[in-house]
Design a protein around this motif. Structure first.
Motif, mmCIF file in Angstrom:
data_model
loop_
_atom_site.group_PDB
_atom_site.id
_atom_site.type_symbol
_atom_site.label_atom_id
_atom_site.label_comp_id
_atom_site.label_asym_id
_atom_site.label_seq_id
_atom_site.Cartn_x
_atom_site.Cartn_y
_atom_site.Cartn_z
ATOM 1 N N PHE A 251 0.888 -1.083 -0.235
ATOM 2 C CA PHE A 251 0.419 -0.281 -0.550
ATOM 3 C C PHE A 251 0.870 0.974 -0.273
ATOM 4 C CE2 PHE A 251 -2.906 -2.918 2.481
ATOM 5 C CZ PHE A 251 -3.872 -3.046 1.468
ATOM 6 N N ARG A 252 0.394 2.443 -0.716
ATOM 7 C CA ARG A 252 1.377 3.353 -0.307
ATOM 8 C C ARG A 252 -0.037 4.470 0.285
ATOM 9 N NH1 ARG A 252 1.786 5.027 -5.275
ATOM 10 N NH2 ARG A 252 3.644 4.689 -5.989
ATOM 11 N N ALA A 253 0.380 4.417 1.448
ATOM 12 C CA ALA A 253 -1.172 6.381 1.996
ATOM 13 C C ALA A 253 0.305 6.931 2.183
ATOM 14 C CB ALA A 253 -1.180 4.529 3.104
ATOM 15 N N HIS A 254 -0.650 8.023 2.441
ATOM 16 C CA HIS A 254 -0.047 9.532 3.785
ATOM 17 C C HIS A 254 2.087 9.399 2.989
ATOM 18 C CE1 HIS A 254 -4.003 9.183 4.651
ATOM 19 N NE2 HIS A 254 -3.492 8.444 5.079
ATOM 20 N N GLY A 255 2.115 8.785 1.931
ATOM 21 C CA GLY A 255 3.436 9.594 1.851
ATOM 22 C C GLY A 255 4.003 8.361 2.378
ATOM 23 N N LEU A 256 3.977 6.908 2.693
ATOM 24 C CA LEU A 256 4.948 6.036 2.925
ATOM 25 C C LEU A 256 4.390 4.957 2.658
ATOM 26 C CD1 LEU A 256 4.209 6.643 6.737
ATOM 27 C CD2 LEU A 256 6.606 7.434 5.459
ATOM 28 N N LEU A 257 5.025 3.550 2.025
ATOM 29 C CA LEU A 257 4.994 2.011 2.116
ATOM 30 C C LEU A 257 4.500 1.744 2.663
ATOM 31 C CD1 LEU A 257 7.343 1.898 -1.033
ATOM 32 C CD2 LEU A 257 4.593 2.495 -1.126
ATOM 33 N N ALA A 258 3.699 0.685 2.855
ATOM 34 C CA ALA A 258 3.575 -0.536 3.893
ATOM 35 C C ALA A 258 3.519 -2.241 2.874
ATOM 36 C CB ALA A 258 2.065 -0.161 4.757
ATOM 37 N N PRO A 259 4.954 -2.082 2.858
ATOM 38 C CA PRO A 259 4.689 -3.802 2.397
ATOM 39 C C PRO A 259 3.729 -4.778 3.143
ATOM 40 C CG PRO A 259 6.919 -2.955 2.784
ATOM 41 C CD PRO A 259 6.034 -2.322 2.989
ATOM 42 N N VAL A 260 3.535 -6.163 2.016
ATOM 43 C CA VAL A 260 2.402 -7.167 2.481
ATOM 44 C C VAL A 260 2.984 -8.221 2.452
ATOM 45 C CG1 VAL A 260 -0.249 -7.210 2.203
ATOM 46 C CG2 VAL A 260 0.541 -5.326 2.448
ATOM 47 N N TRP A 261 2.716 -9.318 2.614
ATOM 48 C CA TRP A 261 3.188 -10.087 3.031
ATOM 49 C C TRP A 261 1.948 -11.557 2.803
ATOM 50 C CZ3 TRP A 261 6.381 -7.122 5.031
ATOM 51 C CH2 TRP A 261 7.574 -6.935 4.478
ATOM 52 N N ASP A 262 1.790 -11.753 1.974
ATOM 53 C CA ASP A 262 0.434 -13.452 2.315
ATOM 54 C C ASP A 262 0.704 -14.577 3.424
ATOM 55 O OD1 ASP A 262 -1.895 -12.087 1.314
ATOM 56 O OD2 ASP A 262 -1.389 -12.695 -0.735
ATOM 57 N N LEU A 263 0.421 -14.654 4.648
ATOM 58 C CA LEU A 263 0.506 -16.479 5.192
ATOM 59 C C LEU A 263 -0.320 -17.460 5.065
ATOM 60 C CD1 LEU A 263 1.171 -13.158 7.968
ATOM 61 C CD2 LEU A 263 3.292 -14.291 6.539
ATOM 62 N N ALA A 264 0.140 -18.262 5.996
ATOM 63 C CA ALA A 264 -0.436 -19.321 5.609
ATOM 64 C C ALA A 264 -1.548 -19.371 7.159
ATOM 65 C CB ALA A 264 -0.070 -20.636 5.336
ATOM 66 N N VAL A 265 -2.727 -19.504 6.609
ATOM 67 C CA VAL A 265 -3.853 -19.563 7.663
ATOM 68 C C VAL A 265 -3.282 -21.050 8.998
ATOM 69 C CG1 VAL A 265 -6.265 -20.150 9.064
ATOM 70 C CG2 VAL A 265 -5.534 -18.676 6.564
ATOM 71 N N GLY A 266 -3.131 -19.641 10.584
ATOM 72 C CA GLY A 266 -2.806 -20.465 10.973
ATOM 73 C C GLY A 266 -1.462 -20.156 11.346
ATOM 74 N N THR A 267 -0.829 -19.199 11.309
ATOM 75 C CA THR A 267 0.472 -18.333 11.421
ATOM 76 C C THR A 267 0.859 -17.962 12.995
ATOM 77 O OG1 THR A 267 1.426 -18.208 8.981
ATOM 78 C CG2 THR A 267 2.188 -17.112 10.409
ATOM 79 N N GLY A 268 -0.109 -16.951 12.701
ATOM 80 C CA GLY A 268 -0.329 -16.658 13.835
ATOM 81 C C GLY A 268 0.721 -15.166 14.486
ATOM 82 N N PRO A 269 0.737 -14.198 14.765
ATOM 83 C CA PRO A 269 2.207 -13.148 15.294
ATOM 84 C C PRO A 269 2.807 -13.701 16.240
ATOM 85 C CG PRO A 269 -0.030 -12.507 16.637
ATOM 86 C CD PRO A 269 -0.274 -14.070 16.064
ATOM 87 N N GLU A 270 3.076 -14.628 16.176
ATOM 88 C CA GLU A 270 4.335 -14.813 17.328
ATOM 89 C C GLU A 270 4.929 -15.627 16.189
ATOM 90 O OE1 GLU A 270 0.952 -15.414 18.177
ATOM 91 O OE2 GLU A 270 0.787 -14.690 20.173
ATOM 92 N N ALA A 271 4.835 -15.982 15.418
ATOM 93 C CA ALA A 271 5.547 -16.683 14.564
ATOM 94 C C ALA A 271 6.615 -15.984 14.131
ATOM 95 C CB ALA A 271 4.871 -18.211 13.956
ATOM 96 N N LEU A 272 5.694 -14.452 13.501
ATOM 97 C CA LEU A 272 6.574 -13.557 12.421
ATOM 98 C C LEU A 272 7.912 -13.017 13.392
ATOM 99 C CD1 LEU A 272 3.380 -12.632 11.058
ATOM 100 C CD2 LEU A 272 5.089 -13.742 9.776
ATOM 101 N N GLU A 273 7.551 -13.170 14.699
ATOM 102 C CA GLU A 273 8.841 -11.894 15.577
ATOM 103 C C GLU A 273 9.982 -11.973 14.690
ATOM 104 O OE1 GLU A 273 8.147 -9.216 17.549
ATOM 105 O OE2 GLU A 273 5.973 -10.088 17.968
ATOM 106 N N GLU A 274 10.748 -12.917 15.781
ATOM 107 C CA GLU A 274 12.002 -13.476 15.286
ATOM 108 C C GLU A 274 11.914 -13.040 13.601
ATOM 109 O OE1 GLU A 274 15.637 -15.554 13.427
ATOM 110 O OE2 GLU A 274 13.417 -15.976 12.863
#
Length: 312
Positions: A251-274
């Motif tokens: 996305f491009r919003a308010h002058g900034l870019l926001a990359p987007v990743w698709d993730l498999a269902v069941g990934t959850g936020p904890e698995a993304l931290e490291e």
């Protein structure tokens, strides 16, 4: 005559980086062409500001709260009213710009219906009206605030303490009597996708939309440099965060870019931290690389640039 017109159009000077063509949609979100909105003679009522939240604490989180996050709050500290409790919220009841609460608190809403060109000036106008309100209630903003301060002029601090909520129960947090509000709250909660903010990196938000999960990460770097760096990482295979994840666009919003990743269902936020922490380090190295892109990296950059969606 038509042939002459086509020749003139082809010979027109190319648009500068970030410039909006007259027939393109106005970035303010009005739905009009730029030439009929902020590009019209005299412009719109309020000049369009491409990066309205620059200079505010946690700019990237503010953009995420306005565009991506259903339910989140963060306290604001005011320069001239340090003792007043002011809460910045992703969304207020009825998409209100602001509320003066019975508790004496002032709430400021980011997700609103109006688009007057400079959201920061709109927020400041709503905030000042709420601070001056004699009675509790909703503070509307129906006309563009052509003059007056911007939010950057009113708040102090280096970083916001953002809290992501499971739903909109925070609407009722300072009320003693909540009777009659259950139905509205239930409807609002039903429309909110589960969302979490990663703790190790800034402004990265996991969300579950049912059929898939996403990571949406608002980044502060200038667009050209960020695209170059992301292209280097993609070509090197370093943009895969977890198995079955894929960088699908941004996305491009308010002058900034926001990359987007698709993730498999069941990934959850904890698995993304490291993995997100590792990606941030790799991105910093790629941003520091000023060498020319290889042909593979240029191809990756072109693909990323073509998968951008402007939402403001």
């Amino acid at each position: 005559m038509a042939k002459k017109s086509r020749t003139k159009a082809r010979s027109a000077a190319p648009l500068a980086e970030g410039e909006v063509g007259p027939r393109q949609p106005c970035p303010c979100g009005s739905g009009k062409r730029y030439k009929a909105c902020h590009g019209a003679p005299g412009g719109a009522a309020t000049p369009y500001v491409a990066r309205p939240f620059a200079g505010l604490p946690s700019e990237c989180d503010i953009v995420a709260m306005r565009e991506l996050v259903p339910a989140a709050t963060a306290p604001l500290t005011l320069k001239d009213h340090p003792d007043r409790t002011v809460v910045l919220a992703s969304l207020l009841p009825g998409a209100a710009p602001a509320m003066a609460r019975e508790s004496g608190q002032v709430w400021l809403g980011l997700q609103v219906q109006h688009h007057f060109g400079d959201p920061s000036r709109d927020l400041a106008a709503a905030l000042e009206r709420a601070l001056a309100a004699d009675e509790p209630g909703i503070i509307g903003l129906t006309d563009p605030p052509a003059t007056g301060p911007r939010l950057q002029d009113l708040v102090v601090g280096d970083e916001l303490d953002v809290t992501v909520h499971e739903g909109f129960e925070y609407w009722l947090a300072d009320l003693e009597d909540t009777s009659g509000m259950e139905t509205a709250l239930e409807q609002a909660n039903a429309a909110a996708s589960p969302t979490a903010r990663l703790t190790g990196v800034g402004a990265a938000y996991w969300t579950n939309v049912g059929t898939k999960e996403h990571l949406r990460w608002v980044m502060p770097e200038p667009e050209d440099q960020l695209l170059d760096a992301l292209a280097r990482l993609h070509a090197a295979g370093k943009d895969v965060l977890v198995p079955e994840s894929r960088l699908v666009g941004m996305f491009r919003a308010h002058g900034l870019l926001a990359p987007v990743w698709d993730l498999a269902v069941g990934t959850g936020p904890e698995a993304l931290e490291e993995p997100a922490d590792r990606f941030a380090r790799d991105l910093a190295e790629a941003l520091a690389d000023t060498s020319d892109l290889t042909s593979e990296e240029r191809s990756a950059r072109s693909g990323l640039a073509n998968r951008q969606v402007t939402i403001r």
